[in-house]
Design a protein around this motif. Sequence first.
Motif, PDB file in Angstrom:
ATOM      1  N   TYR A 189      24.384  47.248  34.897  1.00 30.02           N
ATOM      2  CA  TYR A 189      24.734  45.844  34.723  1.00 30.02           C
ATOM      3  C   TYR A 189      26.195  45.598  35.091  1.00 30.02           C
ATOM      4  CZ  TYR A 189      27.107  47.249  30.439  1.00 30.02           C
ATOM      5  OH  TYR A 189      27.945  47.848  29.546  1.00 30.02           O
ATOM      6  N   GLN A 190      26.493  44.346  35.375  1.00 29.98           N
ATOM      7  CA  GLN A 190      27.857  43.863  35.591  1.00 29.98           C
ATOM      8  C   GLN A 190      27.958  42.501  34.918  1.00 29.98           C
ATOM      9  OE1 GLN A 190      29.824  42.231  39.439  1.00 29.98           O
ATOM     10  NE2 GLN A 190      30.230  44.434  39.469  1.00 29.98           N
ATOM     11  N   ILE A 191      28.759  42.437  33.846  1.00 33.09           N
ATOM     12  CA  ILE A 191      28.916  41.208  33.073  1.00 33.09           C
ATOM     13  C   ILE A 191      30.239  40.557  33.445  1.00 33.09           C
ATOM     14  CG2 ILE A 191      29.119  40.214  30.758  1.00 33.09           C
ATOM     15  CD1 ILE A 191      27.448  42.523  29.714  1.00 33.09           C
ATOM     16  N   THR A 192      30.177  39.317  33.884  1.00 33.12           N
ATOM     17  CA  THR A 192      31.394  38.577  34.224  1.00 33.12           C
ATOM     18  C   THR A 192      32.032  38.071  32.936  1.00 33.12           C
ATOM     19  OG1 THR A 192      30.441  37.880  36.338  1.00 33.12           O
ATOM     20  CG2 THR A 192      32.331  36.628  35.506  1.00 33.12           C
ATOM     21  N   THR A 193      33.221  38.585  32.633  1.00 30.65           N
ATOM     22  CA  THR A 193      33.890  38.234  31.378  1.00 30.65           C
ATOM     23  C   THR A 193      34.856  37.071  31.536  1.00 30.65           C
ATOM     24  OG1 THR A 193      35.546  39.949  31.830  1.00 30.65           O
ATOM     25  CG2 THR A 193      33.668  40.560  30.449  1.00 30.65           C
ATOM     26  N   ALA A 194      35.313  36.803  32.749  1.00 33.97           N
ATOM     27  CA  ALA A 194      36.188  35.657  32.990  1.00 33.97           C
ATOM     28  C   ALA A 194      36.148  35.336  34.474  1.00 33.97           C
ATOM     29  CB  ALA A 194      37.617  35.944  32.542  1.00 33.97           C
ATOM     30  N   SER A 195      36.282  34.065  34.809  1.00 24.37           N
ATOM     31  CA  SER A 195      36.296  33.673  36.213  1.00 24.37           C
ATOM     32  C   SER A 195      37.107  32.400  36.370  1.00 24.37           C
ATOM     33  CB  SER A 195      34.867  33.453  36.736  1.00 24.37           C
ATOM     34  OG  SER A 195      34.242  32.387  36.049  1.00 24.37           O
ATOM     35  N   SER A 196      37.659  32.214  37.557  1.00 27.17           N
ATOM     36  CA  SER A 196      38.437  31.027  37.861  1.00 27.17           C
ATOM     37  C   SER A 196      38.141  30.633  39.301  1.00 27.17           C
ATOM     38  CB  SER A 196      39.932  31.290  37.665  1.00 27.17           C
ATOM     39  OG  SER A 196      40.680  30.126  37.910  1.00 27.17           O
ATOM     40  N   MET A 197      37.590  29.435  39.493  1.00 27.46           N
ATOM     41  CA  MET A 197      37.213  28.958  40.813  1.00 27.46           C
ATOM     42  C   MET A 197      38.361  28.168  41.434  1.00 27.46           C
ATOM     43  SD  MET A 197      34.146  30.142  40.985  1.00 27.46           S
ATOM     44  CE  MET A 197      33.512  29.283  42.431  1.00 27.46           C
ATOM     45  N   ASP A 198      38.539  28.325  42.730  1.00 32.46           N
ATOM     46  CA  ASP A 198      39.537  27.597  43.490  1.00 32.46           C
ATOM     47  C   ASP A 198      40.899  27.648  42.800  1.00 32.46           C
ATOM     48  OD1 ASP A 198      40.474  26.081  45.629  1.00 32.46           O
ATOM     49  OD2 ASP A 198      40.188  24.195  44.541  1.00 32.46           O
ATOM     50  N   CYS A 199      41.303  28.858  42.448  1.00 31.65           N
ATOM     51  CA  CYS A 199      42.585  29.024  41.778  1.00 31.65           C
ATOM     52  C   CYS A 199      43.635  29.512  42.769  1.00 31.65           C
ATOM     53  CB  CYS A 199      42.459  30.004  40.612  1.00 31.65           C
ATOM     54  SG  CYS A 199      42.103  31.705  41.117  1.00 31.65           S
ATOM     55  N   LEU A 200      44.894  29.249  42.441  1.00 30.66           N
ATOM     56  CA  LEU A 200      45.994  29.755  43.243  1.00 30.66           C
ATOM     57  C   LEU A 200      46.259  31.194  42.831  1.00 30.66           C
ATOM     58  CD1 LEU A 200      48.154  28.933  45.355  1.00 30.66           C
ATOM     59  CD2 LEU A 200      49.669  28.432  43.425  1.00 30.66           C
ATOM     60  N   MET A 201      46.415  32.097  43.815  1.00 39.06           N
ATOM     61  CA  MET A 201      46.577  33.511  43.480  1.00 39.06           C
ATOM     62  C   MET A 201      47.584  34.159  44.418  1.00 39.06           C
ATOM     63  SD  MET A 201      43.088  35.236  44.969  1.00 39.06           S
ATOM     64  CE  MET A 201      41.975  33.883  44.661  1.00 39.06           C
ATOM     65  N   VAL A 202      48.191  35.228  43.889  1.00 39.13           N
ATOM     66  CA  VAL A 202      49.078  36.084  44.675  1.00 39.13           C
ATOM     67  C   VAL A 202      48.716  37.526  44.357  1.00 39.13           C
ATOM     68  CG1 VAL A 202      50.958  34.411  44.657  1.00 39.13           C
ATOM     69  CG2 VAL A 202      50.843  36.147  42.868  1.00 39.13           C
ATOM     70  N   PRO A 203      49.129  38.490  45.216  1.00 41.27           N
ATOM     71  CA  PRO A 203      48.899  39.891  44.878  1.00 41.27           C
ATOM     72  C   PRO A 203      49.569  40.238  43.552  1.00 41.27           C
ATOM     73  CG  PRO A 203      49.486  39.686  47.197  1.00 41.27           C
ATOM     74  CD  PRO A 203      49.704  38.347  46.584  1.00 41.27           C
ATOM     75  N   SER A 204      48.904  41.052  42.756  1.00 39.99           N
ATOM     76  CA  SER A 204      49.424  41.387  41.425  1.00 39.99           C
ATOM     77  C   SER A 204      50.766  42.091  41.506  1.00 39.99           C
ATOM     78  CB  SER A 204      48.416  42.261  40.675  1.00 39.99           C
ATOM     79  OG  SER A 204      47.221  41.552  40.456  1.00 39.99           O
ATOM     80  N   ARG A 205      51.033  42.808  42.607  1.00 32.83           N
ATOM     81  CA  ARG A 205      52.307  43.530  42.684  1.00 32.83           C
ATOM     82  C   ARG A 205      53.470  42.603  42.984  1.00 32.83           C
ATOM     83  NH1 ARG A 205      53.208  46.130  48.037  1.00 32.83           N
ATOM     84  NH2 ARG A 205      51.783  45.249  49.578  1.00 32.83           N
ATOM     85  N   ALA A 206      53.192  41.298  43.160  1.00 35.97           N
ATOM     86  CA  ALA A 206      54.276  40.330  43.312  1.00 35.97           C
ATOM     87  C   ALA A 206      54.795  39.847  41.964  1.00 35.97           C
ATOM     88  CB  ALA A 206      53.805  39.136  44.135  1.00 35.97           C
ATOM     89  N   ILE A 207      54.061  40.095  40.897  1.00 35.85           N
ATOM     90  CA  ILE A 207      54.438  39.605  39.568  1.00 35.85           C
ATOM     91  C   ILE A 207      55.600  40.431  39.025  1.00 35.85           C
ATOM     92  CG2 ILE A 207      53.656  39.128  37.233  1.00 35.85           C
ATOM     93  CD1 ILE A 207      52.383  37.388  39.392  1.00 35.85           C
ATOM     94  N   VAL A 208      56.621  39.747  38.512  1.00 37.67           N
ATOM     95  CA  VAL A 208      57.815  40.388  37.954  1.00 37.67           C
ATOM     96  C   VAL A 208      57.916  39.998  36.484  1.00 37.67           C
ATOM     97  CG1 VAL A 208      60.312  40.647  38.140  1.00 37.67           C
ATOM     98  CG2 VAL A 208      58.951  40.232  40.194  1.00 37.67           C
ATOM     99  N   ASN A 209      58.138  40.976  35.608  1.00 40.72           N
ATOM    100  CA  ASN A 209      58.311  40.731  34.180  1.00 40.72           C
ATOM    101  C   ASN A 209      59.798  40.595  33.882  1.00 40.72           C
ATOM    102  OD1 ASN A 209      55.493  41.015  33.465  1.00 40.72           O
ATOM    103  ND2 ASN A 209      55.749  43.191  33.864  1.00 40.72           N
ATOM    104  N   THR A 210      60.186  39.446  33.313  1.00 41.56           N
ATOM    105  CA  THR A 210      61.585  39.198  32.986  1.00 41.56           C
ATOM    106  C   THR A 210      61.715  38.857  31.511  1.00 41.56           C
ATOM    107  OG1 THR A 210      61.596  36.803  33.334  1.00 41.56           O
ATOM    108  CG2 THR A 210      61.774  38.196  35.303  1.00 41.56           C
ATOM    109  N   GLU A 211      62.980  38.721  31.070  1.00 38.61           N
ATOM    110  CA  GLU A 211      63.217  38.356  29.677  1.00 38.61           C
ATOM    111  C   GLU A 211      62.695  36.954  29.368  1.00 38.61           C
ATOM    112  OE1 GLU A 211      67.412  38.807  29.303  1.00 38.61           O
ATOM    113  OE2 GLU A 211      67.294  40.956  28.879  1.00 38.61           O
ATOM    114  N   ASP A 212      62.574  36.100  30.402  1.00 37.52           N
ATOM    115  CA  ASP A 212      62.091  34.735  30.211  1.00 37.52           C
ATOM    116  C   ASP A 212      60.602  34.599  30.484  1.00 37.52           C
ATOM    117  OD1 ASP A 212      64.670  33.607  29.616  1.00 37.52           O
ATOM    118  OD2 ASP A 212      65.154  33.908  31.733  1.00 37.52           O
ATOM    119  N   GLY A 213      59.909  35.713  30.734  1.00 44.59           N
ATOM    120  CA  GLY A 213      58.493  35.663  31.032  1.00 44.59           C
ATOM    121  C   GLY A 213      58.202  36.174  32.427  1.00 44.59           C
ATOM    122  N   THR A 214      57.041  35.812  32.964  1.00 44.26           N
ATOM    123  CA  THR A 214      56.648  36.293  34.281  1.00 44.26           C
ATOM    124  C   THR A 214      57.257  35.427  35.369  1.00 44.26           C
ATOM    125  OG1 THR A 214      54.621  34.999  34.063  1.00 44.26           O
ATOM    126  CG2 THR A 214      54.498  37.344  33.507  1.00 44.26           C
TER     127      THR A 214
END
Length: 670
Positions: free
Chosen positions: A563-588
């Motif tokens: 089986y494969q259960i979809t636990t979350a999904s987002s249609m027509d969302c804005l996305m970037v590669p995950s390695r572009a995300i930077v963690n800072t003191e003020d958040g992402t």
Amino acid sequence: MSEENKQKPKLSAKGGAHVAKSGSKVSAAAQAAKDAAAEAADMQADKAVDTEAVAAQQVASAEPTAVETPTMPKRNKYADKMNKKKRRLNRGVRMAIGIAVLLLLIASGVFLVWKTRDTGTETTGETTAVATRGMLETYIEGSGVTAAKKREELGRDLKGTITSVLVEVGSEVKEGDELVVVNPTETRKELQTAQTELTEAQRAVTDAQAEVSSAQSTLNAARNKLNKLNVTAPFTGKIIPASDGEGNETTYRVGQQVSEGEVIGYMVDDSTMKLSQYFSSAYRGDIQSGQTATVSIPSVMSEVSGTVSSVEQSEKISAEGVKMFRVEISVKNPGTLTKGMTATATISTASQGEVFPAESGTLAYSREEAVTAQVSGEITAVNGIDYYSYSSGATIMSLTSDSAKQEVTAAQNGVTTAQNGVTAAQKQVADKQKQISELKKLIENATIKSPIDGVVVSLNAVEQQEVTGAEPIVVVADLNDIVVNADILSTDVGAVQSGQFATMNMYNYDGSQLTLTGMVDSVALEPTQDSSGGQGSMPTFRAVISIDPIEGQSIYSGMMVDYQITTASSMDCLMVPSRAIVNTEDGTAVFAKPLTDESGEEIPFFETLPIPEGTEGIPPEFVLVPVEIGISDSTNTEIYWGIEEGTTVYLAGPQDLYADMNMDGGVMLG
């Protein structure tokens, strides 16, 4: 063998509408590629045949020329090669050519499908990417087994002899149909034993409750004793110290031991004194309660007024043989009177005038009571014993006693033990009552009937067979309603909930697979009993997945499923590669390059963050932009706000960027 475990018939390849979208497009492209490859192979074979025909015609046209010319011409050095018979390609070569063409076409089809479904981020080189719109989803995977949603095990715990078997494995039954008849002889014996044990358990409850009452009485006595550590005034008055055998007043101090029953002193009410006088019986009718009396006290040479408080009917004979009766006179104490003073009272009567007593008497306190220690202990406080005045209930002396405290603790433990005994006895009664109810129900249901419409999938019964209740006698299941019992790892169960979409691959007995879709019906709150096994094992939780019906397709019980259960999904969302995300003191945040308008002017971001000093390797055209992120898959991360579609983000920057990381030097980019 049970009906559930029998070999199922070979399934036909149906249910294409339930295949994943990407799979349906690839399958169509593959079929087109396969047809094209077949045509190419046929054309290649026809071309080889045509080549052989041309060569044969050339040989035929050359032979007449040789006859007409008697002289031998000059030999062409390429004649042998030109006139050599063309060899037809063998079957293996032709198949290889066809397969090569087929693979090429399939690859082209897959590329086209992938191209049409690719909605992810667009990579512009190795270090940057462009934010794009698409679909993101997260899911968990695992395995499970198909099973009937309604499955009833019948006859378990029923003990006796089977007298009639009315069905066989595979029989279709309706709700209420009789299946097996049992004579429950052993179950009746168990019922008789349980009823006897119930009577004994009820008697044990009565005995335990009596023990609680006894223990509570002991506790009350111990608490009362502990409460008596404070010696208090029994009424409002004055305390007079006690005297020893030699007439000396006793004294007390803190730290001194006092014995139970020891007289501490005497509480007296000296606000009113009383005087007992004997008068001649001749005046019995003349003296009554309430009459005024004059009391003469020689020791203080004074007279005070008194009142007759009581007239007794008993008689006393004086030494002279005179009959007398006693009269009690109360006297208000002006503060000079005390116990033991000699006094004489005269009473004024209407008929006899002044009446004198036969003899004098002595004054006494109107109330006097010994104050004693009720418990042995050590004095911790003394408020005064030498003629101190106290109100009723006031503390005169305080004691402490370890033994009294220990008695209370022991009594409390005794009450707890007795109450636990009652609880245990009551539980035994409840258990026996439940057992009796279940046994009666078993006896009532000795003729086993089907509670549902379904099929007999298991039957462990023959006539005259003795059953011991160790296993169900017959099992009925509704094979028209099949679900998947999925095993969810404990690390994933928190993400699974009812209503989530699931896709599944079912493995048939013939080796084929069937793609299914469905929805999570329920998730267990506790792990399965057999999932906490040996070392290194991880508990699993049972989730039930309903299966969407497929027209004309049967789904059997007991089949393995991935089986494969979809636990979350987002249609027509804005996305970037995950390695572009930077963690800072003020958040992402992300390193992003501003977009430009039609005139080529940069469009500034709504908000930016300062790049910590010492951060190296960031191209000058990129700025640090705070973003709010959503879900992530293995490649991309959803962006709620901060940047727009088409924004170029930097991928080679640090993923953790805090000010304190730059104190010892710059942040180098790898």
